[in-house]
Design a protein around this motif. Structure first.
Motif, short mmCIF file in Angstrom:
data_model
loop_
_atom_site.label_atom_id
_atom_site.label_comp_id
_atom_site.label_asym_id
_atom_site.label_seq_id
_atom_site.Cartn_x
_atom_site.Cartn_y
_atom_site.Cartn_z
N GLU A 138 0.84 -1.20 0.00
CA GLU A 138 0.00 0.00 0.00
C GLU A 138 0.87 1.25 0.00
O GLU A 138 1.96 1.27 0.57
CB GLU A 138 -0.92 0.00 1.21
N GLU A 139 0.37 2.29 -0.63
CA GLU A 139 1.15 3.53 -0.73
C GLU A 139 1.47 4.08 0.66
O GLU A 139 2.60 4.49 0.93
CB GLU A 139 0.38 4.56 -1.56
N GLN A 140 0.47 4.12 1.52
CA GLN A 140 0.66 4.59 2.89
C GLN A 140 0.39 3.42 3.83
O GLN A 140 -0.76 3.04 4.05
CB GLN A 140 -0.27 5.75 3.21
N VAL A 141 1.44 2.82 4.37
CA VAL A 141 1.29 1.69 5.27
C VAL A 141 0.78 2.18 6.62
O VAL A 141 1.31 3.12 7.20
CB VAL A 141 2.63 0.96 5.46
N THR A 142 -0.28 1.54 7.11
CA THR A 142 -0.84 1.88 8.41
C THR A 142 -0.92 0.63 9.28
O THR A 142 -0.68 -0.48 8.81
CB THR A 142 -2.25 2.49 8.27
N ARG A 143 -1.26 0.81 10.52
CA ARG A 143 -1.35 -0.32 11.44
C ARG A 143 -2.39 -1.32 10.96
O ARG A 143 -3.44 -0.94 10.46
CB ARG A 143 -1.69 0.16 12.85
N SER A 144 -2.09 -2.58 11.15
CA SER A 144 -2.98 -3.65 10.73
C SER A 144 -3.68 -4.26 11.93
O SER A 144 -3.05 -4.50 12.97
CB SER A 144 -2.19 -4.74 9.98
N SER A 145 -4.97 -4.52 11.80
CA SER A 145 -5.73 -5.13 12.89
C SER A 145 -5.36 -6.59 13.08
O SER A 145 -5.73 -7.20 14.08
CB SER A 145 -7.23 -5.01 12.62
N ARG A 146 -4.66 -7.18 12.13
CA ARG A 146 -4.28 -8.60 12.21
C ARG A 146 -2.86 -8.81 12.71
O ARG A 146 -2.53 -9.86 13.24
CB ARG A 146 -4.44 -9.26 10.84
N VAL A 147 -1.99 -7.83 12.54
CA VAL A 147 -0.59 -7.97 12.96
C VAL A 147 -0.46 -7.43 14.39
O VAL A 147 -0.56 -6.23 14.63
CB VAL A 147 0.36 -7.20 12.02
N LYS A 148 -0.24 -8.35 15.34
CA LYS A 148 -0.14 -7.94 16.73
C LYS A 148 1.20 -7.30 17.04
O LYS A 148 1.28 -6.24 17.66
CB LYS A 148 -0.34 -9.15 17.65
N SER A 149 2.26 -7.97 16.65
CA SER A 149 3.60 -7.47 16.99
C SER A 149 4.61 -8.08 16.03
O SER A 149 4.32 -9.05 15.32
CB SER A 149 3.97 -7.84 18.43
N ILE A 150 5.81 -7.50 16.02
CA ILE A 150 6.89 -7.99 15.16
C ILE A 150 8.17 -8.05 15.99
O ILE A 150 8.54 -7.06 16.63
CB ILE A 150 7.09 -7.09 13.93
#
Length: 270
Positions: free
Chosen positions: A245-257
C-alpha cells in the motif's frame, strides 16, 4: 480419591468454561480471527485449569492457584522458548504460544475461579461421567497449545531499499516492534498475528537497492485446519499486500513484530 470433590468437574461453572474453551479453539478462532478470540481461550482455560487439579487434590488448592499464575506467566514470556523448542524436538505433538504480555491480563480470572471452587455445590455423580469430563478437559488443555509449523521459501520483491522496507514494516503492528536494534542490521523477523495463523518467520535482504522478503515458515495454532495454501493466502493478504500500500498503516491482524540481528547462517542473496 473423594468422589464428592471430583464431581466438581461436572459442576455448571466447570462444564460451561470447558465448553467455551472447546468452542473457541475449534470454531470461533477460525471464524473471526480477532484479538477477542485469542484472549477468550486464555480466560476460559485459566478459569477451569486450577479447578481441574483442585478436584483431584483439594488440599493443595492454594498451591494449585499460585502455581497456575506463575506457570502461565512463564509460559507467556520469552523465557519459555527454550523449553518449547526442546519439547518440540522430541515430541510428536508440537506446542507453541505467542509472546504477548497483554495476555497476562487474563490472570484476573483466577480469583473468580478460586471463589467458585470454594462456593461450588458438590453433588455425588456417576464416576464414569466425571472421568469422561476429565478426559475431555485434558484434550482441551493440549489442543489450546497445539502448534503446526509449515515451511515455505516464497520470495516477494519490492522496489524499496532495505532501510525503507524496515520503516514500512515497523508501521504495521498494533504493538510496538520488539527489537533492541530495529535498524539495517536486522534480517530475520517473526510476525505475530491475531489468528489461527499464529506467526510467520521471514528474512529481509537487499539486492541492487531493492528488497526481497522471503517467507520461511508459518506456525498454525488452531487444532483444526492448517491448510498450507490457506495459510499462505492469509500471510500475503495481511502482511505482503499491506506493505504494498502507498501509505502503510497499522494492521488489525498484525499484533507485533520481533526482529533479530543478521543471521550469518542464513544464505544471502547473490
Amino acid at each position: 480419591m473423594n468422589q464428592r470433590n471430583t464431581s466438581l468437574l461436572l459442576s455448571p461453572g466447570f462444564v460451561l468454561g470447558l465448553g467455551l474453551l472447546l468452542l473457541n479453539d475449534f470454531v470461533l478462532k477460525q471464524q473471526f480471527h480477532n484479538a477477542f478470540t485469542g484472549k477468550l481461550s486464555d480466560v476460559a482455560g485459566l478459569f477451569i485449569f486450577p479447578l481441574f487439579w483442585t478436584a483431584f487434590f483439594p488440599r493443595l488448592k492454594s498451591s494449585i492457584f499460585i502455581s497456575t499464575a506463575l506457570a502461565f506467566t512463564f509460559w507467556k514470556s520469552s523465557y519459555s522458548q527454550g523449553l518449547i523448542e526442546t519439547w518440540n524436538a522430541f515430541s510428536m505433538f508440537p506446542i507453541g504460544r505467542t509472546v504477548d504480555y497483554t495476555d497476562l491480563l487474563s490472570l484476573s480470572v483466577l480469583p473468580l475461579s478460586a471463589l467458585y471452587a470454594r462456593r461450588a455445590v458438590f453433588n455425588v455423580l456417576p464416576r464414569s461421567g466425571v472421568y469422561a469430563c476429565a478426559l475431555i478437559a485434558i484434550i482441551a488443555f493440549t489442543a489450546t497449545s497445539y502448534s503446526k509449523t509449515t515451511a515455505y521459501n516464497n520470495e516477494y520483491q519490492f522496489q524499496n531499499s532495505k532501510a525503507e522496507m524496515l520503516d514500512r514494516i515497523s508501521r504495521l503492528p498494533l504493538h510496538d516492534v520488539h527489537s533492541s536494534h530495529w535498524e539495517t542490521n536486522n534480517d530475520t523477523f517473526e510476525i505475530n498475528f491475531d489468528s489461527c495463523n499464529d506467526r510467520a518467520k521471514i528474512t529481509l535482504q537487499e539486492k541492487n537497492n531493492q528488497s526481497i522478503i522471503t517467507l520461511r515458515e508459518i506456525h498454525f495454532r488452531c487444532p483444526s485446519g492448517g491448510d498450507s495454501r490457506a495459510m499462505l493466502e492469509f500471510f500475503e493478504k495481511e502482511f505482503i499486500d499491506k506493505l504494498k500500500e502507498e501509505q502503510v498503516t497499522r494492521s488489525s491482524r498484525v499484533k507485533s513484530i520481533w526482529a533479530w540481528p543478521v543471521d550469518k547462517s542464513t544464505p544471502q542473496s547473490p
